[in-house]
Motif scaffolding. Structure first.
Motif, PDB file in Angstrom:
ATOM      1  N   PHE A 184      -7.966  -0.211   0.069  1.00  0.00           N
ATOM      2  CA  PHE A 184      -7.491  -1.486  -0.488  1.00  0.00           C
ATOM      3  C   PHE A 184      -6.450  -2.172   0.398  1.00  0.00           C
ATOM      4  CE2 PHE A 184      -8.626   1.314  -4.068  1.00  0.00           C
ATOM      5  CZ  PHE A 184      -9.648   0.564  -4.630  1.00  0.00           C
ATOM      6  N   ASP A 185      -5.484  -1.415   0.902  1.00  0.00           N
ATOM      7  CA  ASP A 185      -4.411  -1.927   1.757  1.00  0.00           C
ATOM      8  C   ASP A 185      -3.757  -3.176   1.159  1.00  0.00           C
ATOM      9  OD1 ASP A 185      -2.749  -1.738   3.957  1.00  0.00           O
ATOM     10  OD2 ASP A 185      -3.984  -3.109   5.157  1.00  0.00           O
ATOM     11  N   THR A 186      -3.429  -3.103  -0.119  1.00  0.00           N
ATOM     12  CA  THR A 186      -2.743  -4.215  -0.781  1.00  0.00           C
ATOM     13  C   THR A 186      -1.234  -4.012  -0.682  1.00  0.00           C
ATOM     14  OG1 THR A 186      -2.685  -3.054  -2.910  1.00  0.00           O
ATOM     15  CG2 THR A 186      -4.639  -4.406  -2.439  1.00  0.00           C
ATOM     16  N   PRO A 187      -0.445  -5.076  -0.870  1.00  0.00           N
ATOM     17  CA  PRO A 187       1.024  -4.933  -0.832  1.00  0.00           C
ATOM     18  C   PRO A 187       1.534  -3.886  -1.820  1.00  0.00           C
ATOM     19  CG  PRO A 187       0.420  -7.243  -0.761  1.00  0.00           C
ATOM     20  CD  PRO A 187      -0.857  -6.480  -1.012  1.00  0.00           C
ATOM     21  N   LYS A 188       0.919  -3.838  -2.999  1.00  0.00           N
ATOM     22  CA  LYS A 188       1.380  -2.890  -4.017  1.00  0.00           C
ATOM     23  C   LYS A 188       1.191  -1.453  -3.551  1.00  0.00           C
ATOM     24  CE  LYS A 188       1.139  -2.154  -9.025  1.00  0.00           C
ATOM     25  NZ  LYS A 188       0.493  -2.592 -10.287  1.00  0.00           N
ATOM     26  N   VAL A 189       0.042  -1.169  -2.943  1.00  0.00           N
ATOM     27  CA  VAL A 189      -0.223   0.178  -2.438  1.00  0.00           C
ATOM     28  C   VAL A 189       0.705   0.501  -1.280  1.00  0.00           C
ATOM     29  CG1 VAL A 189      -1.922   1.626  -1.246  1.00  0.00           C
ATOM     30  CG2 VAL A 189      -2.623   0.242  -3.216  1.00  0.00           C
ATOM     31  N   ARG A 190       0.879  -0.438  -0.346  1.00  0.00           N
ATOM     32  CA  ARG A 190       1.728  -0.190   0.824  1.00  0.00           C
ATOM     33  C   ARG A 190       3.175   0.080   0.416  1.00  0.00           C
ATOM     34  NH1 ARG A 190      -1.285  -4.445   3.054  1.00  0.00           N
ATOM     35  NH2 ARG A 190       0.420  -5.912   2.682  1.00  0.00           N
ATOM     36  N   GLU A 191       3.701  -0.723  -0.496  1.00  0.00           N
ATOM     37  CA  GLU A 191       5.097  -0.542  -0.897  1.00  0.00           C
ATOM     38  C   GLU A 191       5.291   0.760  -1.671  1.00  0.00           C
ATOM     39  OE1 GLU A 191       7.461  -2.250   0.313  1.00  0.00           O
ATOM     40  OE2 GLU A 191       6.095  -3.674   1.272  1.00  0.00           O
ATOM     41  N   SER A 192       4.307   1.110  -2.498  1.00  0.00           N
ATOM     42  CA  SER A 192       4.401   2.375  -3.238  1.00  0.00           C
ATOM     43  C   SER A 192       4.364   3.556  -2.274  1.00  0.00           C
ATOM     44  CB  SER A 192       3.250   2.488  -4.244  1.00  0.00           C
ATOM     45  OG  SER A 192       3.327   1.464  -5.216  1.00  0.00           O
ATOM     46  N   LEU A 193       3.508   3.468  -1.260  1.00  0.00           N
ATOM     47  CA  LEU A 193       3.408   4.532  -0.271  1.00  0.00           C
ATOM     48  C   LEU A 193       4.678   4.618   0.575  1.00  0.00           C
ATOM     49  CD1 LEU A 193       1.817   6.745   1.108  1.00  0.00           C
ATOM     50  CD2 LEU A 193       0.651   4.994   2.489  1.00  0.00           C
ATOM     51  N   ALA A 194       5.246   3.478   0.921  1.00  0.00           N
ATOM     52  CA  ALA A 194       6.486   3.470   1.714  1.00  0.00           C
ATOM     53  C   ALA A 194       7.613   4.177   0.960  1.00  0.00           C
ATOM     54  CB  ALA A 194       6.877   2.033   2.043  1.00  0.00           C
ATOM     55  N   LYS A 195       7.709   3.919  -0.328  1.00  0.00           N
ATOM     56  CA  LYS A 195       8.756   4.571  -1.140  1.00  0.00           C
ATOM     57  C   LYS A 195       8.563   6.089  -1.170  1.00  0.00           C
ATOM     58  CE  LYS A 195       9.568   0.555  -4.102  1.00  0.00           C
ATOM     59  NZ  LYS A 195       9.366  -0.031  -5.454  1.00  0.00           N
ATOM     60  N   LEU A 196       7.294   6.509  -1.202  1.00  0.00           N
ATOM     61  CA  LEU A 196       7.030   7.947  -1.198  1.00  0.00           C
ATOM     62  C   LEU A 196       7.357   8.567   0.149  1.00  0.00           C
ATOM     63  CD1 LEU A 196       3.749   8.435  -3.278  1.00  0.00           C
ATOM     64  CD2 LEU A 196       6.110   8.463  -4.014  1.00  0.00           C
ATOM     65  N   TYR A 197       7.054   7.852   1.231  1.00  0.00           N
ATOM     66  CA  TYR A 197       7.429   8.354   2.561  1.00  0.00           C
ATOM     67  C   TYR A 197       8.950   8.555   2.636  1.00  0.00           C
ATOM     68  CZ  TYR A 197       2.833   7.546   4.777  1.00  0.00           C
ATOM     69  OH  TYR A 197       1.515   7.602   5.134  1.00  0.00           O
ATOM     70  N   LEU A 198       9.691   7.585   2.124  1.00  0.00           N
ATOM     71  CA  LEU A 198      11.151   7.688   2.157  1.00  0.00           C
ATOM     72  C   LEU A 198      11.621   8.865   1.311  1.00  0.00           C
ATOM     73  CD1 LEU A 198      13.684   6.326   3.274  1.00  0.00           C
ATOM     74  CD2 LEU A 198      13.751   4.925   1.211  1.00  0.00           C
ATOM     75  N   LYS A 199      10.984   9.042   0.163  1.00  0.00           N
ATOM     76  CA  LYS A 199      11.336  10.159  -0.729  1.00  0.00           C
ATOM     77  C   LYS A 199      11.027  11.491  -0.066  1.00  0.00           C
ATOM     78  CE  LYS A 199      10.489  11.615  -5.547  1.00  0.00           C
ATOM     79  NZ  LYS A 199      11.799  11.280  -6.110  1.00  0.00           N
ATOM     80  N   ASN A 200      10.041  11.498   0.818  1.00  0.00           N
ATOM     81  CA  ASN A 200       9.621  12.722   1.512  1.00  0.00           C
ATOM     82  C   ASN A 200      10.338  12.896   2.855  1.00  0.00           C
ATOM     83  OD1 ASN A 200       7.903  15.049   1.369  1.00  0.00           O
ATOM     84  ND2 ASN A 200       6.613  14.146   2.971  1.00  0.00           N
ATOM     85  N   GLU A 202      10.649  10.814   5.343  1.00  0.00           N
ATOM     86  CA  GLU A 202       9.919  10.240   6.467  1.00  0.00           C
ATOM     87  C   GLU A 202      10.273   8.753   6.569  1.00  0.00           C
ATOM     88  OE1 GLU A 202       5.720  12.084   7.001  1.00  0.00           O
ATOM     89  OE2 GLU A 202       6.021  11.999   4.837  1.00  0.00           O
ATOM     90  N   PRO A 203      11.553   8.449   6.858  1.00  0.00           N
ATOM     91  CA  PRO A 203      12.013   7.053   6.828  1.00  0.00           C
ATOM     92  C   PRO A 203      11.349   6.163   7.882  1.00  0.00           C
ATOM     93  CG  PRO A 203      13.712   8.476   7.759  1.00  0.00           C
ATOM     94  CD  PRO A 203      12.659   9.381   7.198  1.00  0.00           C
ATOM     95  N   GLN A 204      10.978   6.739   9.018  1.00  0.00           N
ATOM     96  CA  GLN A 204      10.353   5.914  10.050  1.00  0.00           C
ATOM     97  C   GLN A 204       8.987   5.419   9.597  1.00  0.00           C
ATOM     98  OE1 GLN A 204      11.933   4.951  13.035  1.00  0.00           O
ATOM     99  NE2 GLN A 204      10.234   3.498  12.938  1.00  0.00           N
ATOM    100  N   LYS A 205       8.207   6.301   8.966  1.00  0.00           N
ATOM    101  CA  LYS A 205       6.908   5.885   8.431  1.00  0.00           C
ATOM    102  C   LYS A 205       7.085   4.805   7.372  1.00  0.00           C
ATOM    103  CE  LYS A 205       3.776   9.827   8.957  1.00  0.00           C
ATOM    104  NZ  LYS A 205       2.933  10.806   8.211  1.00  0.00           N
ATOM    105  N   ALA A 206       8.081   4.992   6.525  1.00  0.00           N
ATOM    106  CA  ALA A 206       8.334   4.014   5.472  1.00  0.00           C
ATOM    107  C   ALA A 206       8.740   2.674   6.080  1.00  0.00           C
ATOM    108  CB  ALA A 206       9.431   4.529   4.539  1.00  0.00           C
ATOM    109  N   LYS A 207       9.592   2.730   7.075  1.00  0.00           N
ATOM    110  CA  LYS A 207      10.072   1.499   7.725  1.00  0.00           C
ATOM    111  C   LYS A 207       8.921   0.736   8.376  1.00  0.00           C
ATOM    112  CE  LYS A 207      12.936   0.073  11.630  1.00  0.00           C
ATOM    113  NZ  LYS A 207      13.672   0.561  12.814  1.00  0.00           N
TER     114      LYS A 207
END
Length: 464
Positions: A184-200, A202-207
């Motif tokens: 899908f690559d929608t904004p909602k999916v990307r932002e949700s995934l970025a938050k999970l990267y940060l939680k894990n 992985e701040p560079q991936k989130a950024k």
């Protein structure tokens, strides 16, 4: 013609004409639920079931809690479409909060689903019902089965990731959203995934993934790009001056710089926009820990756990704080209340006693102490506390009556008579006024010798 004409036709049992008139009115007022209900009713009477189903479905688009519509749709499809019949029955049970029945209905509907879209939507609803009933494992299983089909939606992936997080399965949640991004690559999916990267961590991936300015700055802070992050925060002050997350980031920056007082300033600003948030107390606790202020550190950890509903942990933190400052009235009051709520009444009373000594005019403390003494049968000490309450408010009818009753229990007739008389002076109009008058008359003609009291008797026993 008009709505009145349609109603008149209906009253005259000219249902076909009434139906046609209501349809004309529906064209003029397509959102009028009353007209839709009449059309559905008449269509059923005229055996126009497909048209009735259309009208009832339109009503449900605007009012999903309309149980009558579900019942009518069940009647329409009971013999012609078992899938729709069980779906509407499941919806009815959901509206009625009979979730276990709804689950059974949706499982039956699955057996009659003929196309992929129906299967996906039914499993999606079934998964949500499992989640609502606390069966997270079954909810996850249903969402995983839904992912096997092509005809699904990003919400399936997002909801599944949410459930994995609930089960502390962070890597599984990330994996699901990475799969969602490929599809899908929608904004909602990307932002949700970025938050999970940060939680894990992985701040560079989130950024790299996020388009959210504040989340990107948070990633910069986590990546050690503190100066760049601060410069961006300064640029965005006007844009985000009403956003609490902005002030949380400012607080985080100054905390990382060791400027703890500045960090507290921004925590206060965050609190002003998002009052009583657990994050406020968490940030303060961490700041005070670094300031070597153990009292404020434990006090804020206590508040943090209290807001999150962890009362037992909160009590332990407040008790730790009390060790560093045993004069804080607000803390003592918090502990007294919490200890009572968690079932430690005796420990709670210790704090009410401390409060009463520190604040002799604290009515709540005096009342709590009086109630406790009554509960253990120590009526003499109960009377002492009630006397103090009486001195603070000599017009308090409840306190006066309680004093009279307490003195009567310890057979102190003069005091009991005195306070029953005072009650009659201030309690005029009370429901028990005449009963107290009768009690007083009886008491005045009763011989009574004052009891020594339990503690006095115990002391005499040991002194023999």
């Amino acid at each position: 013609m008009s709505i009145q004409a349609a109603e008149q036709f209906e009253a005259n049992e000219q249902y076909e004409q009434a139906y046609e008139e209501y349809k004309k009115e529906h064209e003029k007022k397509p959102n009028d639920l009353g007209i839709l209900e009449r059309l559905g009713h008449l269509a059923m009477m005229l055996d126009k079931k497909s048209e009735a189903a259309e009208f009832y479905s339109k009503i449900l688009e605007k009012d999903m809690t309309n149980t009558l519509c579900y019942e009518q749709l069940m009647d329409i499809y009971v013999d012609t479409d078992k899938y729709k019949y069980y779906i509407y029955r499941g919806n009815l049970h959901s509206v009625e909060q009979k979730l276990e029945h709804a689950i059974n209905d949706y499982k039956k509907a699955l057996n009659h689903a003929e196309n992929e879209r129906d299967i996906v939507m039914t499993r999606f609803t079934l998964a949500n019902l499992y989640d609502q009933t606390g069966n997270t494992t079954k909810a996850i299983d249903e969402f995983l089965k839904t992912l096997e089909y092509e005809d699904n939606h990003e919400e399936v992936f997002l909801k599944l990731a949410e459930l994995y997080l609930k089960e502390d399965m962070l890597t599984s949640a990330i994996d699901v959203l990475e799969r969602a991004q490929k599809r899908f690559d929608t904004p909602k999916v990307r932002e949700s995934l970025a938050k999970l990267y940060l939680k894990n961590n992985e701040p560079q991936k989130a950024k790299d993934l996020t388009s959210d300015e504040l989340l990107k700055i948070k990633c910069m802070l986590e990546c050690g790009e503190e100066d760049d992050a601060h410069n961006e925060l300064c640029k965005l002050e006007t844009k985000y001056n009403s956003n609490p997350e902005y002030y949380a980031l400012r607080a985080q920056y100054f905390f990382m710089q060791g400027e703890y007082d500045r960090a507290l300033e921004f925590v206060d600003k965050y609190d002003g926009l998002n009052h009583n948030s657990p994050l406020v107390f968490q940030m303060r606790a961490l700041i005070y820990e670094n300031k070597n202020d153990a009292f404020m550190e434990h006090l804020n950890w206590g508040k943090f756990n209290l807001v999150r509903g962890n009362k037992d942990i909160a009590v332990n933190e407040f008790l730790n704080a009390f060790q560093y400052n045993d004069k804080d009235i607000e803390l003592m009051n918090t502990l007294a209340v919490l200890l009572e709520e968690t079932g430690d009444k005796n420990h709670s009373i210790e704090f009410w006693e401390r409060i009463s000594k520190a604040e002799p005019t604290n009515k709540k403390a005096l009342q709590k102490l009086a109630d406790f003494r009554e509960s253990i049968g120590d009526y003499r000490v109960e009377a002492d506390y009630l006397e103090k309450l009486y001195e603070l408010d000599k017009r308090n009818a409840l306190v006066i009556k309680k004093l009279a009753q307490t003195y009567e229990k310890i057979k102190n007739k003069p005091a009991a008579v005195e306070y029953y008389n005072k009650y009659l002076e201030v309690g005029k109009g009370a429901e028990d006024y005449s009963k107290i008058q009768q009690k007083l008359q009886k008491l005045e003609h009763t011989d009574m010798q004052e009891d020594e009291g339990l503690l006095d008797k115990i002391m005499k026993f040991f002194n023999k």
